[in-house]
Design a protein around this motif. Structure first.
Motif, PDB file in Angstrom:
ATOM      1  N   TRP A   1     -56.243  16.863 143.688  1.00  0.00           N
ATOM      2  CA  TRP A   1     -56.994  16.021 144.615  1.00  0.00           C
ATOM      3  C   TRP A   1     -56.339  16.082 145.978  1.00  0.00           C
ATOM      4  CZ3 TRP A   1     -55.053  11.653 147.026  1.00  0.00           C
ATOM      5  CH2 TRP A   1     -53.801  11.248 146.591  1.00  0.00           C
ATOM      6  N   GLN A   2     -57.107  15.737 146.965  1.00  0.00           N
ATOM      7  CA  GLN A   2     -56.632  15.756 148.352  1.00  0.00           C
ATOM      8  C   GLN A   2     -56.993  14.414 148.984  1.00  0.00           C
ATOM      9  OE1 GLN A   2     -55.058  18.388 149.841  1.00  0.00           O
ATOM     10  NE2 GLN A   2     -54.830  17.276 151.722  1.00  0.00           N
ATOM     11  N   PRO A   3     -56.042  13.715 149.599  1.00  0.00           N
ATOM     12  CA  PRO A   3     -56.358  12.405 150.172  1.00  0.00           C
ATOM     13  C   PRO A   3     -57.165  12.521 151.469  1.00  0.00           C
ATOM     14  CG  PRO A   3     -54.105  12.977 150.660  1.00  0.00           C
ATOM     15  CD  PRO A   3     -54.630  14.063 149.769  1.00  0.00           C
ATOM     16  N   LEU A   4     -57.983  11.507 151.718  1.00  0.00           N
ATOM     17  CA  LEU A   4     -58.735  11.405 152.966  1.00  0.00           C
ATOM     18  C   LEU A   4     -58.069  10.354 153.831  1.00  0.00           C
ATOM     19  CD1 LEU A   4     -62.348  11.317 151.561  1.00  0.00           C
ATOM     20  CD2 LEU A   4     -61.309  13.163 152.824  1.00  0.00           C
ATOM     21  N   TYR A   5     -57.969  10.645 155.114  1.00  0.00           N
ATOM     22  CA  TYR A   5     -57.357   9.699 156.032  1.00  0.00           C
ATOM     23  C   TYR A   5     -58.404   9.203 157.021  1.00  0.00           C
ATOM     24  CZ  TYR A   5     -52.936  11.356 154.237  1.00  0.00           C
ATOM     25  OH  TYR A   5     -51.898  11.669 153.417  1.00  0.00           O
TER      26      TYR A   5
ATOM     27  N   ASP B   1     -69.194  11.836 140.455  1.00  0.00           N
ATOM     28  CA  ASP B   1     -68.376  11.367 139.343  1.00  0.00           C
ATOM     29  C   ASP B   1     -69.094  10.289 138.533  1.00  0.00           C
ATOM     30  OD1 ASP B   1     -67.346   8.593 140.176  1.00  0.00           O
ATOM     31  OD2 ASP B   1     -66.783   9.812 141.901  1.00  0.00           O
ATOM     32  N   SER B   2     -68.666  10.138 137.287  1.00  0.00           N
ATOM     33  CA  SER B   2     -69.326   9.254 136.326  1.00  0.00           C
ATOM     34  C   SER B   2     -69.365   7.797 136.771  1.00  0.00           C
ATOM     35  CB  SER B   2     -68.615   9.330 134.973  1.00  0.00           C
ATOM     36  OG  SER B   2     -68.601  10.649 134.508  1.00  0.00           O
TER      37      SER B   2
ATOM     38  N   LEU C   1     -66.605  20.541 141.318  1.00  0.00           N
ATOM     39  CA  LEU C   1     -66.144  19.644 142.368  1.00  0.00           C
ATOM     40  C   LEU C   1     -66.862  18.313 142.201  1.00  0.00           C
ATOM     41  CD1 LEU C   1     -64.222  19.780 144.788  1.00  0.00           C
ATOM     42  CD2 LEU C   1     -66.145  20.508 146.170  1.00  0.00           C
ATOM     43  N   ALA C   2     -66.116  17.257 141.904  1.00  0.00           N
ATOM     44  CA  ALA C   2     -66.687  15.926 141.689  1.00  0.00           C
ATOM     45  C   ALA C   2     -66.341  15.026 142.870  1.00  0.00           C
ATOM     46  CB  ALA C   2     -66.146  15.320 140.394  1.00  0.00           C
ATOM     47  N   TYR C   3     -67.350  14.346 143.381  1.00  0.00           N
ATOM     48  CA  TYR C   3     -67.150  13.429 144.506  1.00  0.00           C
ATOM     49  C   TYR C   3     -68.230  12.351 144.438  1.00  0.00           C
ATOM     50  CZ  TYR C   3     -66.598  11.748 149.289  1.00  0.00           C
ATOM     51  OH  TYR C   3     -66.407  10.954 150.389  1.00  0.00           O
ATOM     52  N   ASP C   4     -67.892  11.137 144.855  1.00  0.00           N
ATOM     53  CA  ASP C   4     -68.823  10.020 144.717  1.00  0.00           C
ATOM     54  C   ASP C   4     -70.031  10.102 145.639  1.00  0.00           C
ATOM     55  OD1 ASP C   4     -67.488   9.456 147.056  1.00  0.00           O
ATOM     56  OD2 ASP C   4     -66.831   7.465 146.472  1.00  0.00           O
ATOM     57  N   ASN C   5     -69.946  10.856 146.711  1.00  0.00           N
ATOM     58  CA  ASN C   5     -71.043  10.951 147.675  1.00  0.00           C
ATOM     59  C   ASN C   5     -71.454  12.418 147.881  1.00  0.00           C
ATOM     60  OD1 ASN C   5     -72.906   9.935 149.465  1.00  0.00           O
ATOM     61  ND2 ASN C   5     -71.458   9.635 151.127  1.00  0.00           N
ATOM     62  N   MET C   6     -71.426  13.189 146.809  1.00  0.00           N
ATOM     63  CA  MET C   6     -71.687  14.625 146.898  1.00  0.00           C
ATOM     64  C   MET C   6     -73.085  14.924 147.433  1.00  0.00           C
ATOM     65  SD  MET C   6     -70.412  17.588 146.626  1.00  0.00           S
ATOM     66  CE  MET C   6     -68.977  17.524 145.591  1.00  0.00           C
ATOM     67  N   CYS C   7     -74.043  14.076 147.173  1.00  0.00           N
ATOM     68  CA  CYS C   7     -75.406  14.331 147.643  1.00  0.00           C
ATOM     69  C   CYS C   7     -75.463  14.381 149.171  1.00  0.00           C
ATOM     70  CB  CYS C   7     -76.373  13.293 147.097  1.00  0.00           C
ATOM     71  SG  CYS C   7     -75.892  11.590 147.406  1.00  0.00           S
ATOM     72  N   HIS C   8     -74.741  13.499 149.844  1.00  0.00           N
ATOM     73  CA  HIS C   8     -74.745  13.498 151.303  1.00  0.00           C
ATOM     74  C   HIS C   8     -73.908  14.644 151.875  1.00  0.00           C
ATOM     75  CE1 HIS C   8     -76.154   9.269 150.763  1.00  0.00           C
ATOM     76  NE2 HIS C   8     -77.012   9.749 151.648  1.00  0.00           N
TER      77      HIS C   8
ATOM     78  N   MET D   1     -63.254  10.968 136.926  1.00  0.00           N
ATOM     79  CA  MET D   1     -62.765   9.813 137.673  1.00  0.00           C
ATOM     80  C   MET D   1     -61.259   9.859 137.934  1.00  0.00           C
ATOM     81  SD  MET D   1     -65.102   6.833 136.029  1.00  0.00           S
ATOM     82  CE  MET D   1     -64.777   7.257 134.345  1.00  0.00           C
ATOM     83  N   ALA D   2     -60.660  11.036 137.876  1.00  0.00           N
ATOM     84  CA  ALA D   2     -59.213  11.163 138.076  1.00  0.00           C
ATOM     85  C   ALA D   2     -58.786  10.648 139.443  1.00  0.00           C
ATOM     86  CB  ALA D   2     -58.782  12.616 137.888  1.00  0.00           C
TER      87      ALA D   2
END
Length: 165
Positions: A2-6, A75-76, A39-46, A106-107
């Protein structure tokens, strides 16, 4: 990995971060390998709906196809919050979880929840010390979790202390 977002989590920033990570991690691999990347992300659609993501990327050789070749899911934890029916059809994590039941979408959320316990500690550190401390903590935690799964046991997660007495 994973890579953090700032600062902010705007789709454009996330896209650039994901793309730079994909190129660094898989840039020297074949297109066949890219088709196996999830690649799992909570806002992948946008993120995937950005104008730059719709066309071939302005990169040399086959790298221009890297974004189109990877599997993108939501993510789930967040898929049920999406109202657009296209999100559930295009980015549903269930088919991938059926192929590989141990896949943990959800890691990152779990890592952020673990990391939030250290918020008050790192707020009092200078920025460079703060980044170094978090980097080392995450590396050690990832090594511990990898060790546990490699040896067939589940990692022990510290429980949140109850401050009410």
């Amino acid at each position: 990995m994973w890579q953090p977002l700032y600062q902010s989590e705007g789709p454009a920033q996330v896209f650039l971060l994901m793309l730079s990570w994909l190129i660094a991690a898989f840039g020297n691999k074949t297109r066949r390998t890219w088709k196996e990347v999830i690649l799992a992300y909570d806002n992948m659609c946008h993120v995937n709906n950005l104008k730059v993501a719709r066309n071939d990327l302005p990169l040399p050789g086959d790298l221009k196809y890297i974004w189109k070749d990877i599997n993108k899911i939501i993510d789930s934890l967040h898929i049920n919050n999406h109202c657009d029916p296209r999100c559930k059809t295009l980015y549903d994590p269930q088919p991938i979880k059926e192929k590989n039941p141990s896949f943990n979408t959800m890691a990152c959320e779990q890592t952020f929840a673990w990391m939030s316990r250290f918020k008050k500690i790192v707020c009092f550190m200078p920025k460079t010390h703060h980044h170094f401390y978090i980097h080392r903590m995450v590396k050690r935690r990832n090594a511990y979790i990898s060790y546990c799964y490699l040896h067939g046991c589940r990692p022990i997660h510290a429980k949140k202390l109850d401050t009410k007495e």
